[in-house]
Design a protein around this motif. Structure first.
Motif, short mmCIF file in Angstrom:
data_model
loop_
_atom_site.label_atom_id
_atom_site.label_comp_id
_atom_site.label_asym_id
_atom_site.label_seq_id
_atom_site.Cartn_x
_atom_site.Cartn_y
_atom_site.Cartn_z
N ASN A 214 -11.78 7.15 -1.81
CA ASN A 214 -13.01 6.30 -2.40
C ASN A 214 -12.80 6.43 -3.97
N LYS A 215 -12.70 7.61 -4.44
CA LYS A 215 -12.84 7.63 -5.88
C LYS A 215 -11.79 7.06 -6.58
N ILE A 216 -10.82 6.93 -6.06
CA ILE A 216 -9.52 6.38 -6.68
C ILE A 216 -9.74 4.65 -6.77
N LEU A 217 -10.12 4.16 -5.60
CA LEU A 217 -10.40 2.72 -5.26
C LEU A 217 -11.64 2.24 -6.05
N GLU A 218 -12.87 3.10 -5.77
CA GLU A 218 -14.05 2.60 -6.16
C GLU A 218 -14.49 3.11 -7.57
N GLU A 219 -13.97 4.28 -7.91
CA GLU A 219 -14.45 4.71 -9.26
C GLU A 219 -13.22 4.85 -10.25
N ASP B 41 -11.25 7.15 -10.66
CA ASP B 41 -11.29 8.70 -11.11
C ASP B 41 -10.08 9.26 -11.68
N GLU B 42 -10.36 9.61 -13.01
CA GLU B 42 -9.07 9.76 -13.84
C GLU B 42 -7.97 10.85 -13.51
N LYS B 43 -8.57 12.03 -13.10
CA LYS B 43 -7.85 13.14 -12.50
C LYS B 43 -6.94 12.83 -11.19
N LEU B 44 -7.71 11.97 -10.29
CA LEU B 44 -7.07 11.68 -8.94
C LEU B 44 -6.12 10.64 -9.40
N CYS B 45 -6.40 9.76 -10.27
CA CYS B 45 -5.54 8.70 -10.48
C CYS B 45 -4.07 9.13 -10.97
N GLU B 46 -4.41 10.29 -11.72
CA GLU B 46 -3.04 10.79 -12.47
C GLU B 46 -2.20 11.61 -11.12
N ARG B 47 -3.01 12.29 -10.49
CA ARG B 47 -2.44 13.12 -9.52
C ARG B 47 -1.87 12.22 -8.57
N TYR B 48 -2.23 11.22 -8.01
CA TYR B 48 -1.61 10.16 -6.97
C TYR B 48 -1.16 8.85 -7.52
N ASN B 49 -0.86 8.91 -8.88
CA ASN B 49 -0.35 7.80 -9.58
C ASN B 49 0.67 6.82 -8.77
N TYR B 50 1.70 7.56 -7.85
CA TYR B 50 2.85 6.80 -7.55
C TYR B 50 2.09 6.26 -6.25
N MET B 51 1.01 6.68 -5.61
CA MET B 51 0.33 5.82 -4.36
C MET B 51 -0.63 4.86 -4.80
N ILE B 52 -1.00 4.78 -5.81
CA ILE B 52 -2.09 3.86 -6.25
C ILE B 52 -1.63 2.25 -5.73
N PRO B 53 -0.39 1.63 -6.38
CA PRO B 53 -0.30 0.55 -5.86
C PRO B 53 -0.12 0.08 -4.26
N THR B 54 0.01 1.03 -3.39
CA THR B 54 0.02 1.17 -2.07
C THR B 54 -1.36 1.00 -1.55
N LEU B 55 -2.13 1.92 -2.16
CA LEU B 55 -3.60 2.21 -1.63
C LEU B 55 -4.31 0.63 -2.31
N LYS B 56 -4.06 0.45 -3.22
CA LYS B 56 -4.65 -1.16 -3.43
C LYS B 56 -4.40 -2.16 -2.52
N LEU B 57 -2.98 -2.07 -2.21
CA LEU B 57 -2.40 -3.03 -1.38
C LEU B 57 -3.14 -2.99 0.05
N MET B 58 -3.40 -1.70 0.31
CA MET B 58 -4.04 -1.48 1.68
C MET B 58 -5.51 -1.98 1.59
N GLU B 59 -6.32 -1.79 0.44
CA GLU B 59 -7.49 -2.25 0.37
C GLU B 59 -7.55 -3.67 0.49
N ASP B 60 -6.72 -4.60 0.01
CA ASP B 60 -6.54 -5.75 0.06
C ASP B 60 -6.30 -6.17 1.53
N LEU B 61 -5.53 -5.63 2.38
CA LEU B 61 -5.08 -6.08 3.54
C LEU B 61 -6.42 -5.73 4.64
#
Length: 746
Positions: free
Chosen positions: A374-379, A381-401
């Motif tokens: 939630n913090k990655i997709l909604e906020e 969050d800088e630290k979390l986005c850096e930690r899970y950077n390789y997953m963000i494209p997939t998470l955003k794709l999942m949000e769209d689906l």
């Protein structure tokens, strides 16, 4: 014709004269070695409601054409009466007064003779003719002593009216005032019930003993037997190479779990890519529990008997031992795990255009939490986005689906219950310290959509493959309940659009429109929860009847085999089908199996839900005991002829009794469901916002009494002047707190 059918045919024949057991054995020339089996068959026929035993011990067939009907007795906790919940769900309930219950207790399966219809309530009335099956094997309550020297149990369950007599030698270490569990040993014709203490749970007012009592009363087993533990300890905690053979290897794919912060058993993981044609390719990967819980094992028997894990405020009672649920079956990160995967090709408008089912092995890349996603997709969050950077494209794709799938479900009419849930937080001693709102962010809804899609896809797959299967059915609500709900929401200026009658059944879209109209309003929770109670209870069945609430033609539970038995059962069937091991010899067995498993799982689910609800009510009452004398804002959730129920923002509900509304004499208007002051004409109706003061809490009864804020000081003054408290405050500390808050001004 098998033996059971032959026996029933004989007893129901015109030539048959009612006989006792020994007479039947002699008449039918039953061999000595078969007498136990013969007796068991007669008992089964009694339980099925086909025959009954007369007071003189004679077996008699039930004439279906006569005014007799079978079902479960449900007694009222606040009055000496009950209703027969008929075996045939289409049959109307039958009112039974206390005097007409005979020796039957709440929950007993009984044969009832229909007498008449009550001219006022229009309910059918009847009286218990025979008890077909006793329900209450273990009863929890408080010990007290009779004058004749016998100890007695006063049941915690107020639906059980009968006291249980216990002889001194069967008391174990129990003392007067203790809460105990008692096994019923004898029912007498005179109505007396005898039992023996099997467990001493603690003192009457101990919160822990109350919780233990609720667990035992709902027939929920807490410990695993030695054989089950022994089997679980023999299971290796790593996947070996032999197990991976003939499985699709997905260990290099980006697959991960998303669960709550405090979750320990991860039974589902997800993956998502885009196909060359632009369609989404969603993978839902579920722990292959059936690989370890094998048919005929002690683990299988235990899972079948429990049916489900039970989630209480202070603990989780798992369906499987921890070595499986939190160990080898849990999709822990960076560890190889066996799974059953369903892959769905989903078009841009949310339709599953293709799918496949596969036995697989995965290695979850991350253990994600709802909060972090939630913090990655909604906020962002800088630290979390850096930690899970390789997953963000997939998470955003999942949000769209997920949004596409949700919109598709809404378009077809699925009901969205999005009102905020509450969660009770307890300390290390199991005492409630907070009632918090559950936050459902984008990630919660995302995973929910993916699991719903998987459940629907698998159910449709099994239906067209004509597999013996366990479906999750949710039938349309009755016309009577929908009309009552429609009348209820008129209190809020709402109504269900369109004509509703037997020729025009309700569509879930109409109910969703009501929910849309109350979104983000103070009455949202009340309207939503009342609608939920107006719907039918979802059940497991071998027959596919569709899911009304989801507006789905096919639905099952496939995604949680660690905590639900039906999921585990259908995994086993699906794997046999994938491997080509379903043959004509095995299918008849499976058909009987899924019928029995569906019924058993539905019953276990009811027990679990009742225990969860009762513990929540207990914890809420205990928590609110800290606030006796304090003011809260609430909304009237229901009006009755004895007062009005008020729900606070934290979901706690309490009663403002009519006798404590002191500014006027209030009359209950049944037609408008309102309370009207006789002199001042003040009107209270459902949905009104009111300020209340907590006057009394009764932890044992799980009840909270409110008084209106304007009545609180006046009622306390009256109690001082009369030297008695019309507001019954039990505990001294509650009285002091109340008095301090509303002391008489000099």
């Amino acid at each position: 014709m098998d033996r059971k059918e032959k026996i029933f045919a004989y007893i129901s024949s015109k030539e048959y004269i009612p006989l006792k057991l020994k007479e039947l054995i002699t008449m039918l020339d039953v061999p000595n070695d078969d007498e136990i089996e013969f007796t068991n068959i007669l008992n089964e026929l009694c339980i099925e409601g086909k025959i009954y035993i007369s007071k003189k011990g004679r077996y008699i067939a039930i004439d279906n054409e006569s005014a007799h009907i079978t079902g479960r007795l449900s007694c009222n906790s606040k009055g000496f009466f009950g209703f027969l919940i008929c075996d045939d769900a289409k049959e109307e309930d039958v009112f039974i007064s206390g005097d007409n219950m005979g020796n039957a207790l709440n929950g007993d399966k009984v044969l009832v003779h229909l007498d008449k219809k009550n001219s006022k309530s229009h309910h059918r009335e009847g009286h218990v003719v025979n008890i077909l099956e006793r329900y209450n094997k273990t009863i929890v309550g408080i010990i007290y002593k009779e004058k004749d020297g016998y100890y007695c149990l006063s049941p915690d369950n107020r639906q059980i009216y009968t006291k249980i007599r216990i002889s001194p030698e069967k008391m174990m270490t129990a003392k007067i005032g203790d809460r105990v569990a008692v096994n019923v040993t004898k029912y007498t014709d005179s109505g007396k019930v005898f039992g023996e203490v099997i467990s001493v749970l603690g003192e009457e007012e101990s919160l822990k003993s109350c919780v233990e009592g609720i667990i035992i009363s709902n027939d929920i087993k807490q410990t695993f037997d030695k054989e089950t533990i022994y089997e679980s300890e023999k299971i290796q905690q790593t996947v070996n190479p032999e197990q991976i053979e003939n499985r699709e290897d997905l260990r290099d794919a980006l697959i991960f779990t998303v669960d709550g912060d405090d979750a320990r058993d991860f039974d589902d993981a997800v993956s998502l890519t885009i196909d060359e044609n632009g369609n989404y390719y969603l993978g839902v990967h579920i722990a292959d529990v059936s690989e370890y819980v094998t048919d005929g094992s002690a683990l299988e028997h235990e899972a079948y008997e429990r049916g489900t894990s039970v989630y209480l405020a202070d603990r989780v009672i798992p369906m499987l031992p921890e070595r499986l649920s939190n160990g080898i079956c849990s999709l822990n990160p960076k560890e190889d795990r066996l799974t059953l995967s369903v892959f769905m090709e989903i078009s841009g408008d949310g339709h599953v255009v293709n799918h496949r089912l596969s036995k697989s092995v995965i290695c979850s890349k991350e253990r994600m939490t709802y909060n972090n996603v939630n913090k990655i997709l909604e906020e962002n969050d800088e630290k979390l986005c850096e930690r899970y950077n390789y997953m963000i494209p997939t998470l955003k794709l999942m949000e769209d689906l997920a949004q596409i799938l949700r919109e598709k479900r809404i378009q077809r009419g699925a009901i969205q219950f999005d009102f905020p849930e509450s969660r009770i937080i307890v300390d290390k001693d199991g005492e409630p310290i907070e009632i918090a709102k559950e936050v459902r962010g984008v990630s919660n809804k995302m995973i929910e959509e993916f699991m719903l899609a998987a459940n629907e896809t698998v159910a449709e797959y099994a239906f067209w493959a004509e597999l013996p299967f366990i479906y999750r059915n949710h039938e349309a609500p009755s016309l009577e309940k929908i009309m009552a709900f429609n009348e209820f929401i008129t209190n809020f200026g709402l109504s269900i659009k369109g004509k509703i009658d037997r020729d025009n059944p309700i569509h879930p879209k109409s109910l969703q429109k009501v929910l849309d109209d109350v979104t983000s309003t103070p009455e949202e929770r009340i309207v939503s929860s009342t609608m939920l109670h107006s719907l039918m209870k979802a059940k497991y069945s071998e027959e596919n009847l569709g899911h009304f609430g989801l507006a789905a033609k096919y639905y099952c539970h496939f995604t949680s085999p660690i905590r639900r038995y039906p999921d585990l059962a259908i995994h086993r069937i699906l794997k046999q089908f994938i491997d080509g091991n379903l043959n004509n010899e095995h299918i008849p067995y499976l058909k009987n199996y899924v019928t029995a498993a569906g019924k058993q799982s539905s019953e276990c689910e009811i027990n679990a839900e009742r225990a969860e609800r009762d513990v929540d009510d207990l914890m809420k009452t205990a928590y609110m005991s800290k606030f006796v004398g304090e003011i809260f804002q609430g909304i009237i959730s229901n009006i009755t002829n004895f007062g009005m129920f008020v729900e606070l923002e934290n979901s706690v509900e309490g009663l403002v009794r009519l006798e404590n509304m002191s500014d006027d004499y209030y009359i209950f208007d049944e037609k408008t469901n309102t309370l009207i002051g006789k002199r001042k004409k003040r009107i209270y109706k459902t949905g009104d916002s009111v300020k209340v003061v907590i006057a009394k809490t009764d932890i044992l009864l799980r009840q909270i009494d409110f008084v209106l804020e304007r009545d609180a000081a006046k009622k306390l003054l009256q109690s001082f002047e009369r030297k008695k408290a019309p507001i019954k405050i039990k505990r001294k500390k509650d009285k002091k707190k109340f008095a301090k808050k509303y002391k008489r001004k000099k």
